[in-house]
Motif scaffolding. Structure first.
Motif, short mmCIF file in Angstrom:
data_model
loop_
_atom_site.label_atom_id
_atom_site.label_comp_id
_atom_site.label_asym_id
_atom_site.label_seq_id
_atom_site.Cartn_x
_atom_site.Cartn_y
_atom_site.Cartn_z
N UNK A 133 3.86 5.02 15.83
CA UNK A 133 3.65 3.77 15.11
C UNK A 133 2.89 2.73 15.92
N UNK A 134 3.02 2.78 17.25
CA UNK A 134 2.58 1.68 18.09
C UNK A 134 1.10 1.38 18.06
N UNK A 135 0.24 2.36 17.76
CA UNK A 135 -1.20 2.10 17.77
C UNK A 135 -1.56 1.07 16.71
N UNK A 136 -0.98 1.21 15.52
CA UNK A 136 -1.26 0.20 14.49
C UNK A 136 -0.57 -1.11 14.83
N UNK A 170 8.29 1.62 7.63
CA UNK A 170 7.67 2.72 6.89
C UNK A 170 6.83 3.61 7.80
N UNK A 171 6.17 3.01 8.80
CA UNK A 171 5.36 3.79 9.73
C UNK A 171 6.22 4.52 10.75
N UNK A 172 7.36 3.94 11.09
CA UNK A 172 8.22 4.56 12.11
C UNK A 172 8.83 5.87 11.63
N UNK A 173 9.06 5.99 10.32
CA UNK A 173 9.72 7.19 9.80
C UNK A 173 8.85 8.43 9.99
N UNK A 203 -9.00 1.89 3.27
CA UNK A 203 -8.87 3.35 3.25
C UNK A 203 -9.14 3.94 4.63
N UNK A 204 -10.19 3.45 5.32
CA UNK A 204 -10.50 3.95 6.66
C UNK A 204 -9.36 3.64 7.62
N UNK A 205 -8.82 2.44 7.53
CA UNK A 205 -7.71 2.07 8.40
C UNK A 205 -6.50 2.96 8.16
N UNK A 206 -6.17 3.19 6.90
CA UNK A 206 -5.01 4.04 6.61
C UNK A 206 -5.24 5.47 7.08
N UNK A 207 -6.46 5.95 6.96
CA UNK A 207 -6.76 7.30 7.45
C UNK A 207 -6.55 7.37 8.96
N UNK A 208 -7.05 6.36 9.67
CA UNK A 208 -6.88 6.33 11.13
C UNK A 208 -5.40 6.21 11.49
N UNK A 209 -4.68 5.36 10.77
CA UNK A 209 -3.26 5.18 11.06
C UNK A 209 -2.50 6.48 10.83
N UNK A 210 -2.85 7.22 9.77
CA UNK A 210 -2.17 8.49 9.50
C UNK A 210 -2.37 9.47 10.65
N UNK A 211 -3.59 9.53 11.19
CA UNK A 211 -3.85 10.42 12.31
C UNK A 211 -3.14 9.93 13.57
N UNK A 225 0.83 -1.21 0.00
CA UNK A 225 0.00 0.00 0.00
C UNK A 225 0.87 1.25 0.00
N UNK A 226 1.92 1.23 0.80
CA UNK A 226 2.80 2.39 0.90
C UNK A 226 3.52 2.62 -0.43
N UNK A 227 4.07 1.56 -1.01
CA UNK A 227 4.79 1.70 -2.28
C UNK A 227 3.87 2.15 -3.39
N UNK A 228 2.64 1.61 -3.42
CA UNK A 228 1.67 2.01 -4.44
C UNK A 228 1.33 3.49 -4.31
#
Length: 744
Positions: free
Chosen positions: A526-529, A639-642, A511-519, A487-490
C-alpha cells in the motif's frame, strides 16, 4: 299508488336535444399526458410543436404535433413535427456512479435535436462537489446537433459539434454525450428519419482464411473469441425495477425465479474465422456452413443454457427472432427463420451443457464488418398481467481478436466511423499522460534503486520532497487525479452489474494511476500510493513538516497499544461504506465525504463552510501528528491494505537486533508502522524509506556502528602488530604466536 307521469312527447324531445347540445359544447376531457407534469417538455419541443401524443413504437417516443391531438392528419394542424423521449427507455449507458444519467430529449423530423434536459442523475461529484447547474448547462449544448453527428467533449468531433466539458466531471459528461446521441440515433433510425442521410461507411475487414490453430474451449474463451453474457434472476428483476416495470404476474413465465437463480448464460462468437469455426464445429460441418454462405455473408454461433431461451417462440409464429439482434454502428441486424440453422452440439470438450445452440447468418445487405465491434442485444420480456407484457434489453459487446482478420485500408476521402469516446479523451491529453507516465517511471526507479537512495539520506530527502510537491501541485490541484474510495466502490459494483472498461477508461490519468497502484500493491504494498502518490497525503506531509520543523509545534504520539487499536477505525468505515453501496451507490457516495479529497484537492477548498472546516481540521491535525487522517480514518488506505497483503516481495531490510533491543527506527517512524518487537507492518507503512536510511547509517544504527568500528579497528590493529613483530622478532598475534626459546 301514484305513478310518475312522463312528460309529453314534445317535452321529451326537447330534453333529449338539450342534453346532446350540452354534450357537444362541453370541453373535451383532458388526454393523459405521456410524461409526468414536472418534466420540462415545453423546453425541448421541436419548432411549431404544440401537443404530444402517447408514447408509442420501439423504442418508445411521444410524437409532437403542430396542432391539437384531435387535429391529426397531414392536411390539418396535427402534422407530426418531431418526437420527445426519455433516454432511460431507449439506452442504458452507466456514468461515473455506475448508473445512467436520465435525459429528456426532443428531436424534429429531420433528426436534429431540439433540446435535452437532465431528469435524474446519481453522480457524486455533482451532488457534493461541482455545482449541479454545470451539468444542466452542458445539456443545453445538444440543441441543433443532428442524430448522425459525432460530437466530442472538449473538441475533436465533427465540424461545429464540439462540446465544452466540465472540469472534474469528465466521465459524467462523456456518458451524457453517449447517452443522448445513442438514444437519438435509436429513435431516428426506428422512425426512418436517418435512413436517407448519408453515413460514412468503411470497407469491411478480410478474414484470414489461411490462419488456423487447434484451440480448446477454454483457450477460445480466454482469448475473447467466444464471449459470454451471464444473467441471474436478480439482475433481470433489478433492470425491470430501474425501468419502473411492475412486478411480474404470478402466472408469467419464470415468475418463480429469484435472487441468484440462473436466468440465462449465453455464449456467442463469430464463425467465419477458421480457428474459431473449425474448432467449434469440426472441419466437415464448418466447411458446410461456409459453403452455404454467399459472398459478403457471415455466420454467428449462439449457445445458451438456463431457463430463459434466447430463441423464444416468436420465430415459429412470425418467422422473426424477437429476443436477439445485433447492432453495429447505425445498423440493426435482425434474424428471420431462414437465417437460422439449428444444431445439437459443438465439437470441443469442456464446454457447458447447452440447452439450445444455433447458427445465424448475417446477410450481405447489412454490410457487416467482422473487424469492427458489434453488440448483441438480448430482449427480455415480463408479463405484468394476463394481457400486458413489458421488455428490457441487455447489451453484450463482441470484438474479434485482431489476429484473425486484416483491416482494409480506408481511402483518404472516406470518413471513418466515430472514434470511441475514451480513445478521443486519451488523444486529447497526450501531454498530461506523458508527464504522468514519466513521473511513474521515476517513482518505479526510486523503488527499485531504493537502497542506493537510502545510503544517501540527503539525496533521498530532496527527491522525496520534490516528488511530494509534484504529487500535490500537479497530480492533485492541476490534473485533479486524486484517487478515492468511490473509485473502489464503483468498480466493485460494476463487477456485479453492467461492467464496461470504457467507463473507467474515460479518465486516462485516474486509469493510469489505478493501473500503477494495482501493480505496486503486488510489488511493494500500500505504501507506494499512500506515501508518494496521494495528493491529500502529500498535503498532510507538508503540513507536518511546516508544523514540526518551522513552527516547532509539539508532536502527539499515542502509546503503541492505543495507536494499534485506532487502526481499526478506517476498516470499519470501509465496511460501512461497502455495505451502504450494496444497497444504494448514491448514498454511499454521500457518506464517502468522510474523505476530504474533493474539498481539499478537487475543489481547492472552494466549497460550503462545513466541508472546508472538516478538511481544514484534518490538515491542522496533521501538523501535530503526522498524517492523522491516513493513520486512522482513510477508507481508501484500508481498501488498498487488504489486497496488499499478497505482495510478492519484502523490500524493506531489517537487522536481527531491530526491536530487541534497538528501537531507533520504531521511535522515528512518522506513521508508527514499526512494531516494538521490530517488524514493519506493511498495511500501515507509507514507504518513506526513512527506516532504510537508518538501516544503512553507520553512525546511527547500532549494528552498523559496530560493523564500522570493527572495520576501522582492523588496519590499526594490524599496523600495531607489525610493529611488535619487528620489535620482538616473531609474530605478535593470532595462531602464529609462538614462544621462542631463550639462548643460553
Amino acid at each position: 299508488m301514484a305513478t310518475a307521469r312522463l312528460p309529453a312527447a314534445p317535452g321529451r324531445v326537447a330534453a333529449l336535444l338539450g342534453g346532446l347540445l350540452a354534450l357537444l359544447l362541453a370541453p373535451p376531457a383532458p388526454a393523459a399526458e405521456p410524461f409526468p407534469a414536472d418534466y420540462p417538455v415545453e423546453e425541448v419541443l421541436p419548432e411549431g410543436g404544440r401537443s404530444l401524443g402517447e408514447l408509442e413504437g420501439e423504442p418508445p417516443a411521444a410524437p409532437v404535433y403542430r396542432g391539437q391531438r384531435e387535429g391529426r392528419g397531414e392536411g390539418g394542424g396535427g402534422k407530426v413535427v418531431g418526437y420527445v423521449f426519455v433516454t432511460d427507455q431507449v439506452v442504458h449507458i452507466p456514468a461515473y456512479s455506475g448508473k445512467p444519467v436520465n435525459m429528456l430529449v426532443g428531436m424534429d423530423t429531420e433528426g436534429t435535436i431540439t433540446g435535452a434536459k437532465v431528469l435524474h442523475h446519481e453522480e457524486p461529484i455533482l451532488k457534493i462537489g461541482i455545482p449541479e447547474h454545470t451539468l444542466f448547462d452542458f445539456a443545453e449544448q445538444f440543441a441543433g446537433i443532428h442524430a448522425t453527428d459525432h460530437p466530442q467533449v472538449g473538441g475533436g468531433g465533427d465540424e461545429s459539434v464540439d462540446l465544452d466539458g466540465i472540469s472534474g466531471a469528465t466521465v459524467t459528461v462523456m456518458a451524457v454525450n453517449d447517452t443522448v446521441m445513442a438514444a437519438a440515433r435509436e429513435v431516428a433510425r426506428s422512425r426512418d428519419i436517418i435512413a436517407g442521410r448519408a453515413v460514412a461507411e468503411r470497407e469491411p475487414a478480410t478474414i484470414k482464411t489461411d490462419r488456423f490453430a487447434e484451440k480448446s474451449w477454454e483457450e477460445l474463451l480466454g482469448e475473447g473469441s467466444i464471449r459470454r453474457l451471464h444473467l441471474t434472476a436478480g439482475e433481470v428483476s433489478k433492470r425491470f425495477e430501474e425501468a419502473d416495470v411492475a412486478e411480474a404476474w404470478s402466472g408469467s413465465e419464470l415468475a418463480d425465479l429469484t435472487g441468484e437463480d440462473p436466468f440465462i448464460e449465453l455464449y456467442y462468437t463469430y464463425l467465419n474465422a477458421p480457428t474459431v469455426g473449425r474448432n467449434l464445429l469440426g472441419d466437415s460441418r464448418y466447411q458446410r456452413v461456409m459453403d452455404g454462405l454467399a459472398e459478403g455473408e457471415h455466420a454467428l454461433l449462439f449457445m445458451g443454457t438456463g431457463p430463459y431461451s434466447f430463441k423464444g417462440s416468436g420465430y415459429v409464429r412470425g418467422g422473426i427472432f424477437d429476443r436477439i439482434r445485433v447492432e453495429q454502428g447505425l445498423d440493426t441486424i435482425t434474424f428471420q427463420d431462414l437465417d437460422h440453422d439449428r444444431i445439437r452440439d459443438i465439437a470441443p470438450e469442456g464446454h457447458p451443457d447447452f440447452t439450445e445452440v444455433g447458427i445465424f447468418t448475417i446477410r450481405k445487405k447489412f454490410g457487416f464488418d467482422p473487424g469492427s465491434a458489434w453488440d448483441l442485444i438480448l430482449r427480455v420480456g415480463r408479463s405484468v398481467s394476463p394481457t400486458e407484457r413489458e421488455f428490457v434489453n441487455f447489451t453484450a459487446r463482441y470484438q474479434l481478436p485482431g489476429e484473425y482478420y486484416e483491416a482494409a485500408e480506408q481511402p483518404a476521402a472516406q470518413a471513418a466511423g466515430p472514434m470511441s469516446t475514451w480513445k478521443r479523451v486519451w488523444l486529447d491529453k497526450p501531454v498530461q499522460i506523458g508527464i504522468l507516465v514519466a513521473a511513474l517511471t521515476l517513482l518505479t526507479a526510486i523503488m527499485v534503486f531504493q537502497e542506493w537512495l537510502a545510503k544517501r539520506p540527503r539525496v533521498l530527502f530532496y527527491v522525496r520532497r520534490g516528488f511530494l510537491l509534484f504529487t500535490l501541485l500537479w497530480i492533485g490541484w492541476y490534473a485533479l487525479a486524486q484517487l478515492s474510495v468511490v473509485n473502489v466502490l464503483t468498480f466493485v459494483n460494476a463487477l456485479f452489474g453492467d461492467f464496461s472498461w470504457s467507463t473507467f477508461l474515460m479518465d486516462p490519468l485516474v486509469f493510469i494511476l489505478w493501473t500503477f497502484v494495482a501493480v505496486s500493491l503486488l510489488l511493494w504494498g500500500r505504501g507506494v500510493f499512500c506515501g508518494w502518490l496521494c495528493p491529500f497525503g502529500a498535503l498532510q506531509d507538508y503540513a507536518n513538516y511546516i508544523g514540526r520543523y518551522i513552527l516547532r509545534l509539539p508532536q502527539i504520539h499515542f502509546p503503541f497499544k492505543v495507536h494499534e487499536r485506532l487502526w481499526a477505525i478506517k476498516y470499519v468505515i470501509l465496511l460501512v461504506l461497502f455495505g451502504i453501496s450494496l444497497q444504494s451507490m448514491s448514498a454511499a457516495e454521500k457518506y464517502a465525504e468522510v474523505e476530504p479529497f474533493k474539498t481539499a484537492i478537487t475543489m481547492h477548498f472552494f466549497r460550503e463552510w462545513g466541508f472546508v472546516l472538516y478538511a481544514g481540521v484534518l490538515v491542522v491535525a496533521s501538523a501535530f501528528q503526522h498524517k492523522f487522517y491516513c493513520r486512522y480514518l482513510c477508507p481508501l488506505g484500508a481498501a488498498l491494505a487488504i489486497p496488499a497483503r499478497i505482495r510478492l516481495f519484502d523490500w524493506l531490510k531489517r537487522h536481527k537486533e531491530c526491536g530487541t533491543p534497538c528501537q531507533i527506527c520504531a521511535n522515528e517512524c512518522e506513521v508508527q508502522a514499526i512494531h516494538p518487537e521490530g517488524h514493519i507492518n506493511p498495511n500501515e507503512c507509507h514507504f518513506c524509506l526513512d527506516c532504510q536510511s537508518t538501516y544503512w547509517n553507520e553512525y546511527k544504527c547500532p549494528p552498523m556502528v559496530q560493523r564500522r568500528k570493527r572495520r576501522e579497528r582492523g588496519p590499526k590493529a594490524r599496523e600495531k602488530a607489525k610493529e611488535m613483530e619487528e620489535a620482538l622478532g616473531y609474530p605478535a598475534s593470532g595462531e602464529e604466536y609462538r614462544v621462542k626459546p631463550v639462548d643460553d
